[in-house]
Every structure is written in structure tokens, then in C-alpha cells.
Write a protein that holds these residues in place. Structure first.
Motif, PDB file in Angstrom:
ATOM      1  N   ALA A 168     -30.538   1.146  -1.468  1.00 53.15           N
ATOM      2  CA  ALA A 168     -30.825   0.248  -0.344  1.00 53.15           C
ATOM      3  C   ALA A 168     -30.411  -1.179  -0.693  1.00 53.15           C
ATOM      4  CB  ALA A 168     -32.309   0.303  -0.014  1.00 53.15           C
ATOM      5  N   ASN A 169     -30.651  -1.584  -1.935  1.00 55.06           N
ATOM      6  CA  ASN A 169     -30.317  -2.934  -2.396  1.00 55.06           C
ATOM      7  C   ASN A 169     -28.818  -3.188  -2.290  1.00 55.06           C
ATOM      8  OD1 ASN A 169     -30.809  -5.466  -3.672  1.00 55.06           O
ATOM      9  ND2 ASN A 169     -30.234  -4.594  -5.648  1.00 55.06           N
ATOM     10  N   LEU A 170     -28.037  -2.134  -2.492  1.00 54.72           N
ATOM     11  CA  LEU A 170     -26.584  -2.303  -2.576  1.00 54.72           C
ATOM     12  C   LEU A 170     -25.843  -1.947  -1.295  1.00 54.72           C
ATOM     13  CD1 LEU A 170     -26.094  -0.870  -6.143  1.00 54.72           C
ATOM     14  CD2 LEU A 170     -25.562  -3.177  -5.406  1.00 54.72           C
ATOM     15  N   ASP A 171     -26.561  -1.467  -0.299  1.00 55.39           N
ATOM     16  CA  ASP A 171     -25.889  -0.992   0.906  1.00 55.39           C
ATOM     17  C   ASP A 171     -25.071  -2.119   1.539  1.00 55.39           C
ATOM     18  OD1 ASP A 171     -25.169   0.760   2.849  1.00 55.39           O
ATOM     19  OD2 ASP A 171     -26.953   0.421   4.076  1.00 55.39           O
ATOM     20  N   GLY A 172     -23.758  -1.956   1.572  1.00 54.23           N
ATOM     21  CA  GLY A 172     -22.887  -2.972   2.167  1.00 54.23           C
ATOM     22  C   GLY A 172     -22.768  -4.242   1.342  1.00 54.23           C
ATOM     23  N   ALA A 173     -23.151  -4.184   0.068  1.00 50.66           N
ATOM     24  CA  ALA A 173     -23.234  -5.404  -0.732  1.00 50.66           C
ATOM     25  C   ALA A 173     -21.878  -5.876  -1.257  1.00 50.66           C
ATOM     26  CB  ALA A 173     -24.176  -5.185  -1.911  1.00 50.66           C
ATOM     27  N   LEU A 174     -20.893  -4.982  -1.326  1.00 53.36           N
ATOM     28  CA  LEU A 174     -19.602  -5.355  -1.899  1.00 53.36           C
ATOM     29  C   LEU A 174     -18.531  -5.431  -0.821  1.00 53.36           C
ATOM     30  CD1 LEU A 174     -19.608  -3.152  -5.135  1.00 53.36           C
ATOM     31  CD2 LEU A 174     -20.290  -5.541  -4.871  1.00 53.36           C
ATOM     32  N   ARG A 175     -17.611  -6.332  -1.042  1.00 50.75           N
ATOM     33  CA  ARG A 175     -16.479  -6.479  -0.116  1.00 50.75           C
ATOM     34  C   ARG A 175     -15.209  -6.660  -0.927  1.00 50.75           C
ATOM     35  NH1 ARG A 175     -14.728 -11.585  -0.449  1.00 50.75           N
ATOM     36  NH2 ARG A 175     -16.201 -13.150  -1.198  1.00 50.75           N
ATOM     37  N   LEU A 176     -14.070  -6.414  -0.283  1.00 53.09           N
ATOM     38  CA  LEU A 176     -12.794  -6.627  -0.951  1.00 53.09           C
ATOM     39  C   LEU A 176     -12.424  -8.107  -0.856  1.00 53.09           C
ATOM     40  CD1 LEU A 176     -11.221  -4.204  -2.138  1.00 53.09           C
ATOM     41  CD2 LEU A 176      -9.474  -4.694  -0.430  1.00 53.09           C
ATOM     42  N   ARG A 177     -12.045  -8.702  -1.978  1.00 55.89           N
ATOM     43  CA  ARG A 177     -11.528 -10.066  -1.941  1.00 55.89           C
ATOM     44  C   ARG A 177     -10.137 -10.029  -1.323  1.00 55.89           C
ATOM     45  NH1 ARG A 177     -13.169 -13.099  -6.933  1.00 55.89           N
ATOM     46  NH2 ARG A 177     -10.982 -13.226  -7.373  1.00 55.89           N
ATOM     47  N   HIS A 178      -9.688 -11.152  -0.798  1.00 54.99           N
ATOM     48  CA  HIS A 178      -8.424 -11.146  -0.068  1.00 54.99           C
ATOM     49  C   HIS A 178      -7.212 -11.303  -0.964  1.00 54.99           C
ATOM     50  CE1 HIS A 178     -10.515 -10.902   3.651  1.00 54.99           C
ATOM     51  NE2 HIS A 178     -11.241 -11.969   3.350  1.00 54.99           N
ATOM     52  N   GLY A 179      -7.230 -12.271  -1.833  1.00 49.84           N
ATOM     53  CA  GLY A 179      -6.033 -12.641  -2.578  1.00 49.84           C
ATOM     54  C   GLY A 179      -5.430 -11.557  -3.455  1.00 49.84           C
ATOM     55  N   PRO A 180      -6.212 -10.961  -4.348  1.00 49.94           N
ATOM     56  CA  PRO A 180      -5.614 -10.129  -5.400  1.00 49.94           C
ATOM     57  C   PRO A 180      -4.922  -8.877  -4.874  1.00 49.94           C
ATOM     58  CG  PRO A 180      -7.924 -10.655  -5.883  1.00 49.94           C
ATOM     59  CD  PRO A 180      -7.648 -11.068  -4.473  1.00 49.94           C
ATOM     60  N   ARG A 181      -5.267  -8.441  -3.673  1.00 54.01           N
ATOM     61  CA  ARG A 181      -4.742  -7.165  -3.191  1.00 54.01           C
ATOM     62  C   ARG A 181      -3.227  -7.207  -3.016  1.00 54.01           C
ATOM     63  NH1 ARG A 181      -6.620  -3.893   2.212  1.00 54.01           N
ATOM     64  NH2 ARG A 181      -5.219  -2.166   1.865  1.00 54.01           N
ATOM     65  N   ARG A 182      -2.709  -8.399  -2.710  1.00 55.49           N
ATOM     66  CA  ARG A 182      -1.271  -8.500  -2.450  1.00 55.49           C
ATOM     67  C   ARG A 182      -0.447  -8.125  -3.680  1.00 55.49           C
ATOM     68  NH1 ARG A 182      -2.948 -12.857   0.852  1.00 55.49           N
ATOM     69  NH2 ARG A 182      -2.823 -14.356  -0.842  1.00 55.49           N
ATOM     70  N   ALA A 183      -1.033  -8.258  -4.863  1.00 53.00           N
ATOM     71  CA  ALA A 183      -0.264  -8.044  -6.093  1.00 53.00           C
ATOM     72  C   ALA A 183      -0.432  -6.633  -6.655  1.00 53.00           C
ATOM     73  CB  ALA A 183      -0.681  -9.076  -7.138  1.00 53.00           C
ATOM     74  N   LEU A 184      -0.914  -5.692  -5.861  1.00 48.37           N
ATOM     75  CA  LEU A 184      -1.113  -4.337  -6.382  1.00 48.37           C
ATOM     76  C   LEU A 184       0.214  -3.622  -6.567  1.00 48.37           C
ATOM     77  CD1 LEU A 184      -4.223  -2.955  -4.474  1.00 48.37           C
ATOM     78  CD2 LEU A 184      -4.072  -4.153  -6.653  1.00 48.37           C
ATOM     79  N   PRO A 185       0.392  -2.895  -7.674  1.00 50.73           N
ATOM     80  CA  PRO A 185       1.625  -2.114  -7.851  1.00 50.73           C
ATOM     81  C   PRO A 185       1.716  -1.037  -6.768  1.00 50.73           C
ATOM     82  CG  PRO A 185       0.338  -2.237  -9.895  1.00 50.73           C
ATOM     83  CD  PRO A 185      -0.524  -2.792  -8.811  1.00 50.73           C
ATOM     84  N   PRO A 186       2.918  -0.790  -6.231  1.00 51.33           N
ATOM     85  CA  PRO A 186       3.070   0.239  -5.197  1.00 51.33           C
ATOM     86  C   PRO A 186       2.630   1.601  -5.736  1.00 51.33           C
ATOM     87  CG  PRO A 186       5.097  -1.045  -5.455  1.00 51.33           C
ATOM     88  CD  PRO A 186       4.178  -1.457  -6.560  1.00 51.33           C
ATOM     89  N   GLY A 187       1.878   2.335  -4.925  1.00 52.58           N
ATOM     90  CA  GLY A 187       1.483   3.690  -5.302  1.00 52.58           C
ATOM     91  C   GLY A 187       0.364   3.762  -6.322  1.00 52.58           C
ATOM     92  N   ALA A 188      -0.260   2.627  -6.614  1.00 50.02           N
ATOM     93  CA  ALA A 188      -1.306   2.625  -7.639  1.00 50.02           C
ATOM     94  C   ALA A 188      -2.608   3.195  -7.084  1.00 50.02           C
ATOM     95  CB  ALA A 188      -1.545   1.207  -8.147  1.00 50.02           C
ATOM     96  N   VAL A 189      -3.352   3.846  -7.967  1.00 46.87           N
ATOM     97  CA  VAL A 189      -4.698   4.282  -7.621  1.00 46.87           C
ATOM     98  C   VAL A 189      -5.702   3.355  -8.309  1.00 46.87           C
ATOM     99  CG1 VAL A 189      -4.064   6.707  -7.308  1.00 46.87           C
ATOM    100  CG2 VAL A 189      -4.839   5.898  -9.562  1.00 46.87           C
ATOM    101  N   VAL A 190      -6.901   3.310  -7.753  1.00 44.78           N
ATOM    102  CA  VAL A 190      -7.954   2.450  -8.287  1.00 44.78           C
ATOM    103  C   VAL A 190      -8.874   3.263  -9.192  1.00 44.78           C
ATOM    104  CG1 VAL A 190     -10.047   1.156  -7.662  1.00 44.78           C
ATOM    105  CG2 VAL A 190      -7.925   0.813  -6.368  1.00 44.78           C
ATOM    106  N   VAL A 191      -9.177   2.698 -10.344  1.00 44.92           N
ATOM    107  CA  VAL A 191     -10.248   3.225 -11.202  1.00 44.92           C
ATOM    108  C   VAL A 191     -11.284   2.112 -11.344  1.00 44.92           C
ATOM    109  CG1 VAL A 191     -10.885   4.005 -13.514  1.00 44.92           C
ATOM    110  CG2 VAL A 191      -8.774   4.841 -12.448  1.00 44.92           C
ATOM    111  N   LEU A 192     -12.479   2.379 -10.870  1.00 42.25           N
ATOM    112  CA  LEU A 192     -13.572   1.417 -11.025  1.00 42.25           C
ATOM    113  C   LEU A 192     -14.058   1.426 -12.464  1.00 42.25           C
ATOM    114  CD1 LEU A 192     -15.517   2.525  -7.833  1.00 42.25           C
ATOM    115  CD2 LEU A 192     -14.254   0.371  -8.109  1.00 42.25           C
ATOM    116  N   VAL A 193     -14.376   0.273 -13.006  1.00 44.54           N
ATOM    117  CA  VAL A 193     -14.889   0.226 -14.383  1.00 44.54           C
ATOM    118  C   VAL A 193     -16.159  -0.632 -14.434  1.00 44.54           C
ATOM    119  CG1 VAL A 193     -12.692   0.682 -15.543  1.00 44.54           C
ATOM    120  CG2 VAL A 193     -13.311  -1.666 -14.992  1.00 44.54           C
ATOM    121  N   ASP A 194     -17.076  -0.208 -15.298  1.00 40.75           N
ATOM    122  CA  ASP A 194     -18.325  -0.939 -15.481  1.00 40.75           C
ATOM    123  C   ASP A 194     -18.810  -0.675 -16.898  1.00 40.75           C
ATOM    124  OD1 ASP A 194     -20.440  -2.582 -14.846  1.00 40.75           O
ATOM    125  OD2 ASP A 194     -21.147  -1.383 -13.162  1.00 40.75           O
TER     126      ASP A 194
END
Ligand SMILES: [Zn+2]
Length: 252
Positions: A168-194
Motif C-alpha cells: 500500500a505504501n508503494l502503490d503508484g510511488a515510482l515514475r519514469l524520469r524523462h531525460g535518461p530514457r532517450r539514451a537507451l540502447p536499441p532493443g535493450a531490456v531492463v533489469v531492476l537492481v537493488d
């Protein structure tokens, strides 16, 4: 020198002054002792139980040793622990990529801490581990790090919350930032890390935010996984850590 850099410098100085015991077992000495270092390297990566969260590989059980190291790194400015923790994270990412038979480009996306916590620490611990892991994974893997996610609003500290409260604390808590997405390598997949996965609620929310933005999520990788969401894993009488896929390592 900016305030954050000054704080990071102060943390590093504190690390030096207070570093006369092993941060893992408190035995006298400089930095991580050979026993704790060995205990880290024999842990075997395993799938973490994350409930509704993404497929997640954790390198180590979140036992007393990992609890000490992660806390020292994240909250007490023990910056000298970043390389060894990043190395463990790299192993988890490697196992995830191998398990998914993915050989294409990868974007490591650190799960963001609250902005206030990063300001207080003067240090983005998870982003630092992500960058260290990426350096170890190259050139075998085509890996970049992008801090794509940000917290949308003030989120309570997750520590001490149960699974439902975390969710409940985290519901909708994260959003994508705008800037960095433009520099993603084509065809790349995302791996979340923590650094640590506990209930998987944070990773589930991060996965939602990434997928809502139309990005392809492969899974998640963490340094450690808690078998018991309420705290560090307890050891079984045989000395193994419970819960995380039979990971076994000697007591520190
Ligand atoms: Zn030690």
C-alpha cells in the motif's frame, strides 16, 4: 565543493576513522576480514521469493553478515564496501541473464531511494552498486546503467512494515524520469537492481512503472534476499540460511 560531495567526503572520512573493525563481524582489523569475504563469495545465487514481483535473482541470503554490510554501506557511509557488494550484484545479474538466455543489450535500473534519504546520506547507494556491477559485467555483457525511476511522492521507510503495508505504501510511488530514457540502447531490456529484496513489493512497483512506460523488463537482481520479510534470515541448526533456494555458506 557541493554539499553532497562534502557529505560523501565526510562519510568516507568516518569510514576511515571507524573502519578499525570488520564491518561484517566486528573483529578488529581494516575493512572486510578474510572470513567474511570468503563467506560472501561461497554464497550461491538463487531465485528470491518475491510474490507478485518480477523474477528476481539474489546472490546471498540476507543474514546477519549481509545485514551488517548493507546497512554499513547504505546508512553509515562505508563506501569501501561498494566494490564487494557490487561484485555480488554482478553475479546475480549474470545468473539472471544466463537463466533467461539473454545476450542482447541490458539496462540496469537501480530502484530509487527516497530523495530525502539520498540527500541525508550524500550518496545514492543503489546507483553506486549498479555502476560497479555494470563495470564487472562488461565486456561479456552489453550493460549500461540508467537511473530511469524516481519516487513520485513521499514514501514511508519500508523497514518495519508488513507485506500488505509495504504494498500500500508503494502503490503508484515510482515514475519514469524523462531525460535518461532517450539514451537507451536499441532493443535493450531492463533489469531492476537493488541491494536487498524483502517482500518484493518495491520491485513489483518498479516493474509496474517500467512496463507502464512500454519498456521490456527481463527481471531483477539483488545482492541479498530476505527469507523472512520481517528481517534478516535466521540460520538453521545445520548452519545454512533458510529460504533462499538452499544457499549455503559458513557462519562468519
Ligand atoms: Zn569479518
Amino acid at each position: 565543493m557541493g554539499t553532497n560531495a562534502w557529505r560523501a567526503g565526510r562519510s568516507a572520512a568516518g569510514d576511515l576513522l571507524l573502519g578499525a573493525v570488520c564491518p561484517g563481524c566486528r573483529e578488529p582489523g581494516w575493512g572486510l576480514c578474510p572470513g567474511c569475504r570468503a563467506a560472501l563469495t561461497v554464497s550461491r545465487p538463487a531465485l528470491a521469493p518475491t510474490g507478485t514481483g518480477p523474477v528476481t535473482v539474489a546472490c546471498c541470503p540476507y543474514d546477519a553478515l549481509l545485514s551488517h554490510l548493507v546497512t554499513a554501506h547504505k546508512d553509515h557511509g562505508a563506501l569501501g564496501l561498494a566494490p564487494v557488494l557490487a561484485g555480488r550484484l554482478a553475479v546475480a545479474v549474470h545468473v539472471l541473464l544466463r537463466g533467461c538466455a539473454w545476450t542482447g543489450p541490458v539496462v540496469l535500473v537501480p530502484v530509487p531511494s527516497a530523495a530525502a534519504a539520498v540527500r541525508r546520506r550524500g550518496y545514492d547507494a543503489t546507483a553506486t552498486l549498479a555502476r560497479g556491477a555494470a563495470r564487472r559485467l562488461r565486456p561479456a555483457h552489453r550493460v549500461v546503467v540508467r537511473r530511469l525511476l524516481a519516487q513520485r511522492r513521499g514514501v514511508q521507510d519500508q523497514a518495519g512494515l508488513g507485506a500488505a503495508a509495504r504494498s500500500a505504501n508503494l502503490d503508484g510511488a515510482l515514475r519514469l524520469r524523462h531525460g535518461p530514457r532517450r539514451a537507451l540502447p536499441p532493443g535493450a531490456v531492463v533489469v531492476l537492481v537493488d541491494d536487498v529484496v524483502t517482500t518484493g513489493a518495491t520491485l513489483a512497483e518498479a516493474a509496474r512503472a517500467v512496463e507502464a512506460a512500454g519498456l521490456v523488463l527481463l527481471g531483477a537482481a539483488t545482492v541479498a534476499a530476505a527469507a523472512d520479510p520481517r528481517g534478516p534470515a535466521r540460520r538453521r541448526p545445520d548452519g545454512s540460511a533458510g529460504g533462499v533456494g538452499g544457499s549455503v555458506r559458513p557462519a562468519p
